[in-house]
Design a protein around this motif. Sequence first.
Motif, PDB file in Angstrom:
ATOM      1  N   LEU A 243      21.545 -15.393 -27.237  1.00  0.00           N
ATOM      2  CA  LEU A 243      22.130 -16.264 -26.225  1.00  0.00           C
ATOM      3  C   LEU A 243      23.116 -15.457 -25.389  1.00  0.00           C
ATOM      4  O   LEU A 243      24.010 -14.796 -25.925  1.00  0.00           O
ATOM      5  N   LEU A 244      22.951 -15.492 -24.077  1.00  0.00           N
ATOM      6  CA  LEU A 244      23.882 -14.846 -23.154  1.00  0.00           C
ATOM      7  C   LEU A 244      24.642 -15.939 -22.427  1.00  0.00           C
ATOM      8  O   LEU A 244      24.037 -16.778 -21.738  1.00  0.00           O
ATOM      9  N   ILE A 245      25.956 -15.929 -22.580  1.00  0.00           N
ATOM     10  CA  ILE A 245      26.772 -17.013 -22.065  1.00  0.00           C
ATOM     11  C   ILE A 245      27.884 -16.461 -21.190  1.00  0.00           C
ATOM     12  O   ILE A 245      28.463 -15.406 -21.486  1.00  0.00           O
ATOM     13  N   GLY A 246      28.148 -17.143 -20.089  1.00  0.00           N
ATOM     14  CA  GLY A 246      29.178 -16.686 -19.173  1.00  0.00           C
ATOM     15  C   GLY A 246      29.131 -17.453 -17.878  1.00  0.00           C
ATOM     16  O   GLY A 246      28.189 -18.224 -17.638  1.00  0.00           O
ATOM     17  N   PRO A 247      30.112 -17.271 -17.001  1.00  0.00           N
ATOM     18  CA  PRO A 247      30.125 -17.983 -15.715  1.00  0.00           C
ATOM     19  C   PRO A 247      29.016 -17.498 -14.795  1.00  0.00           C
ATOM     20  O   PRO A 247      28.382 -16.470 -15.036  1.00  0.00           O
ATOM     21  N   ALA A 248      28.797 -18.242 -13.728  1.00  0.00           N
ATOM     22  CA  ALA A 248      27.740 -17.904 -12.769  1.00  0.00           C
ATOM     23  C   ALA A 248      28.007 -16.551 -12.130  1.00  0.00           C
ATOM     24  O   ALA A 248      29.140 -16.223 -11.777  1.00  0.00           O
ATOM     25  N   GLY A 249      26.953 -15.743 -11.998  1.00  0.00           N
ATOM     26  CA  GLY A 249      27.060 -14.474 -11.292  1.00  0.00           C
ATOM     27  C   GLY A 249      27.482 -13.290 -12.116  1.00  0.00           C
ATOM     28  O   GLY A 249      27.592 -12.181 -11.583  1.00  0.00           O
ATOM     29  N   THR A 250      27.711 -13.470 -13.394  1.00  0.00           N
ATOM     30  CA  THR A 250      28.168 -12.340 -14.206  1.00  0.00           C
ATOM     31  C   THR A 250      27.051 -11.382 -14.575  1.00  0.00           C
ATOM     32  O   THR A 250      27.313 -10.269 -15.035  1.00  0.00           O
TER      33      THR A 250
ATOM     34  N   ASP B   5      15.731 -19.082 -18.652  1.00  0.00           N
ATOM     35  CA  ASP B   5      16.879 -18.931 -17.760  1.00  0.00           C
ATOM     36  C   ASP B   5      16.943 -20.147 -16.822  1.00  0.00           C
ATOM     37  O   ASP B   5      16.205 -20.223 -15.846  1.00  0.00           O
ATOM     38  N   SER B   6      17.721 -21.138 -17.140  1.00  0.00           N
ATOM     39  CA  SER B   6      18.764 -21.187 -18.151  1.00  0.00           C
ATOM     40  C   SER B   6      18.693 -22.531 -18.872  1.00  0.00           C
ATOM     41  O   SER B   6      17.940 -23.420 -18.451  1.00  0.00           O
ATOM     42  N   VAL B   7      19.544 -22.656 -19.906  1.00  0.00           N
ATOM     43  CA  VAL B   7      19.631 -23.923 -20.620  1.00  0.00           C
ATOM     44  C   VAL B   7      20.169 -25.020 -19.706  1.00  0.00           C
ATOM     45  O   VAL B   7      19.830 -26.190 -19.868  1.00  0.00           O
ATOM     46  N   ASN B   8      20.970 -24.658 -18.720  1.00  0.00           N
ATOM     47  CA  ASN B   8      21.502 -25.652 -17.783  1.00  0.00           C
ATOM     48  C   ASN B   8      20.367 -26.372 -17.059  1.00  0.00           C
ATOM     49  O   ASN B   8      20.383 -27.594 -16.905  1.00  0.00           O
TER      50      ASN B   8
ATOM     51  N   PHE C 121      15.382 -14.763 -25.384  1.00  0.00           N
ATOM     52  CA  PHE C 121      16.658 -14.591 -24.687  1.00  0.00           C
ATOM     53  C   PHE C 121      16.917 -15.836 -23.845  1.00  0.00           C
ATOM     54  O   PHE C 121      16.105 -16.194 -22.991  1.00  0.00           O
ATOM     55  N   VAL C 122      18.031 -16.488 -24.121  1.00  0.00           N
ATOM     56  CA  VAL C 122      18.384 -17.745 -23.463  1.00  0.00           C
ATOM     57  C   VAL C 122      19.732 -17.574 -22.789  1.00  0.00           C
ATOM     58  O   VAL C 122      20.655 -16.982 -23.366  1.00  0.00           O
ATOM     59  N   THR C 123      19.870 -18.061 -21.561  1.00  0.00           N
ATOM     60  CA  THR C 123      21.138 -17.976 -20.845  1.00  0.00           C
ATOM     61  C   THR C 123      21.763 -19.358 -20.703  1.00  0.00           C
ATOM     62  O   THR C 123      21.064 -20.367 -20.593  1.00  0.00           O
ATOM     63  N   VAL C 124      23.092 -19.392 -20.706  1.00  0.00           N
ATOM     64  CA  VAL C 124      23.861 -20.617 -20.459  1.00  0.00           C
ATOM     65  C   VAL C 124      24.969 -20.281 -19.475  1.00  0.00           C
ATOM     66  O   VAL C 124      25.764 -19.361 -19.711  1.00  0.00           O
ATOM     67  N   ALA C 125      25.033 -20.995 -18.361  1.00  0.00           N
ATOM     68  CA  ALA C 125      26.092 -20.811 -17.376  1.00  0.00           C
ATOM     69  C   ALA C 125      27.251 -21.735 -17.709  1.00  0.00           C
ATOM     70  O   ALA C 125      27.076 -22.949 -17.820  1.00  0.00           O
ATOM     71  N   GLN C 126      28.438 -21.156 -17.881  1.00  0.00           N
ATOM     72  CA  GLN C 126      29.623 -21.948 -18.180  1.00  0.00           C
ATOM     73  C   GLN C 126      30.259 -22.478 -16.906  1.00  0.00           C
ATOM     74  O   GLN C 126      30.098 -21.911 -15.826  1.00  0.00           O
ATOM     75  N   HIS C 127      30.990 -23.558 -17.044  1.00  0.00           N
ATOM     76  CA  HIS C 127      31.693 -24.138 -15.909  1.00  0.00           C
ATOM     77  C   HIS C 127      32.951 -23.324 -15.608  1.00  0.00           C
ATOM     78  O   HIS C 127      33.741 -23.044 -16.507  1.00  0.00           O
ATOM     79  N   GLY C 128      33.149 -22.961 -14.356  1.00  0.00           N
ATOM     80  CA  GLY C 128      34.315 -22.179 -13.974  1.00  0.00           C
ATOM     81  C   GLY C 128      33.961 -20.711 -13.819  1.00  0.00           C
ATOM     82  O   GLY C 128      32.828 -20.283 -14.074  1.00  0.00           O
ATOM     83  N   LEU C 129      34.956 -19.922 -13.389  1.00  0.00           N
ATOM     84  CA  LEU C 129      34.743 -18.488 -13.180  1.00  0.00           C
ATOM     85  C   LEU C 129      35.671 -17.642 -14.046  1.00  0.00           C
ATOM     86  O   LEU C 129      35.246 -16.657 -14.637  1.00  0.00           O
TER      87      LEU C 129
ATOM     88  N   LYS D 186      34.171 -23.940 -19.992  1.00  0.00           N
ATOM     89  CA  LYS D 186      33.473 -24.781 -20.949  1.00  0.00           C
ATOM     90  C   LYS D 186      31.971 -24.722 -20.698  1.00  0.00           C
ATOM     91  O   LYS D 186      31.527 -24.571 -19.561  1.00  0.00           O
ATOM     92  N   SER D 187      31.213 -24.868 -21.766  1.00  0.00           N
ATOM     93  CA  SER D 187      29.761 -24.871 -21.661  1.00  0.00           C
ATOM     94  C   SER D 187      29.261 -26.306 -21.574  1.00  0.00           C
ATOM     95  O   SER D 187      29.844 -27.207 -22.177  1.00  0.00           O
ATOM     96  N   PRO D 188      28.174 -26.544 -20.829  1.00  0.00           N
ATOM     97  CA  PRO D 188      27.637 -27.901 -20.736  1.00  0.00           C
ATOM     98  C   PRO D 188      27.096 -28.406 -22.069  1.00  0.00           C
ATOM     99  O   PRO D 188      27.065 -29.598 -22.320  1.00  0.00           O
TER     100      PRO D 188
END
Length: 503
Positions: A273-280, A366-369, A400-408, A413-415
């Motif tokens: 799982l790769l987790i982080g804000p948008a654009g990272t 890409d992605s769980v969102n 490989f699954v990605t999750v975009a977190q809220h905020g930068l 927080k993750s959805p």
Amino acid sequence: MGETTQTKALTGVEGLDDILAGGLTRRHVFLLEGSPGTGKTTIALQFLQEGAARGEKCLYITLSETEEELRDSAASHGMVIADAIKIFELVPPESLLDEDQRQSLLYSSDLELGETTKMIFEAFETLQPNRVVLDSLSEIRLLAQSSLRYRRQILALKHFFSKTGATVLLLDDMTADNLDKTVHSIVHGVIHLEQLAPNYGSERRRLRVTKYRGQAFRGGYHDFVIKTGGVAVFPRLRAVEHRASFERDTLKSGIVQFDQLLGGGIQRGSSTLLIGPAGTGKSLFTLQFVKAAVQRGEKAAIFIFDEELGLLFSRTKAMNLDLEQYQRDGLIHIEQLDAAELSPGEFTQRVRDRVASFDAKTVVIDSVNGYQASMPEENALILHMHELLQYLNRQGTNTFVTVAQHGLVGDMKSPVDVTYLADTVILLRYFEALGKVRRAVSVIKKRTGWHEDTIREFRIGNTGLVLGEPLSGFQGVLRGVPTFVGERQPLLTSAKEGQDDSQ
């Protein structure tokens, strides 16, 4: 007669026979119920078409649709109703339609119900079919006018058909009384169809086998679609039923510093799982593993919910990663998905098909969102993801699954929290240092072995991902605004000093 010697009659519906553990038990009566538009007639036609293809005689008794309407419905799915299928259009006798000849001393329903039953029996005796569809019970229920007479009539039909050895499918559109379960206690099995209307997007359909005497079946709800060619059902995935043997070797990403951070690499048959804000750069890290897989001679499947494929192809090509060429060469399967038009069951089936038929050893989601947008409830999403990841792990596939977190930066927080499902969790962050916004990567969790507990800066350059040495001179990088605590900290620089070459 071909298949008539077997104990099960295949339905001809993709996925449904798997749910029914092989089909419908022969010489029994089954109920297919659902509101109008759920696909009952289509399934019934596929059931008879399957019988005709196996050399069986089939009978479609219709009380609600004309033969022309049935043939038009079949044609809309590209079907041509086989000659072995006899359509009997049951209409009231002319005397019952003539007001001058209507009986006044007896209830008209007494005559109509008796005449209807007689015509059904005569049609059956004439053809002696192996498979029968009766469409629909709502008409018989209206003629019966009372629950007792209706039950007696269904029992009479059941006893008649049981003596003939035919496999019978009764259709019920549930327009008369949804609470009337009279037929449920009489028939051998019940298949219930539902149509759901989400707030946005196309309708969703699902089915459930609520009863099947003397037979284990795949319980719960199963998504299905009506497409050109008929109904396709997506059986609910149970990972415990699938296991393959493979060697759990360690797979490298192709970036030395990244592999060091991972403690040597990723173990085969694990999920990341790769987790982080948008654009990272979450997508780019997953594509690095896709590139490494192709270079090993393996195939990969990429499922994109969020990004337009043309944009993805152009920006990765600028980094010497030509996904479009990989696709043309048959090395990867890449598919853009619309969450508003896709049910979770259909998505799971697509992934399974790519693993089975394309032999994909690396799968990217890409992605769980985007995947979550197709789910009505978060808990259901977690269960679907759990089964899918477990299935892929058991097949020796790296996921490989990605999750975009809220905020930068700062508190993000993750959805939905799916970190506990993955074997490896990679955390990406923005941080500010020396007047620039920079990126950092760290491995938070790895079930399959040792990994570095450091934080490394990385840069997205013209040649792809570039990782630096561990950030030992900074404290608070993961919070976004670190404090410098070391004497000297080497930081990555762009290819052209003072310019941001990130893509």
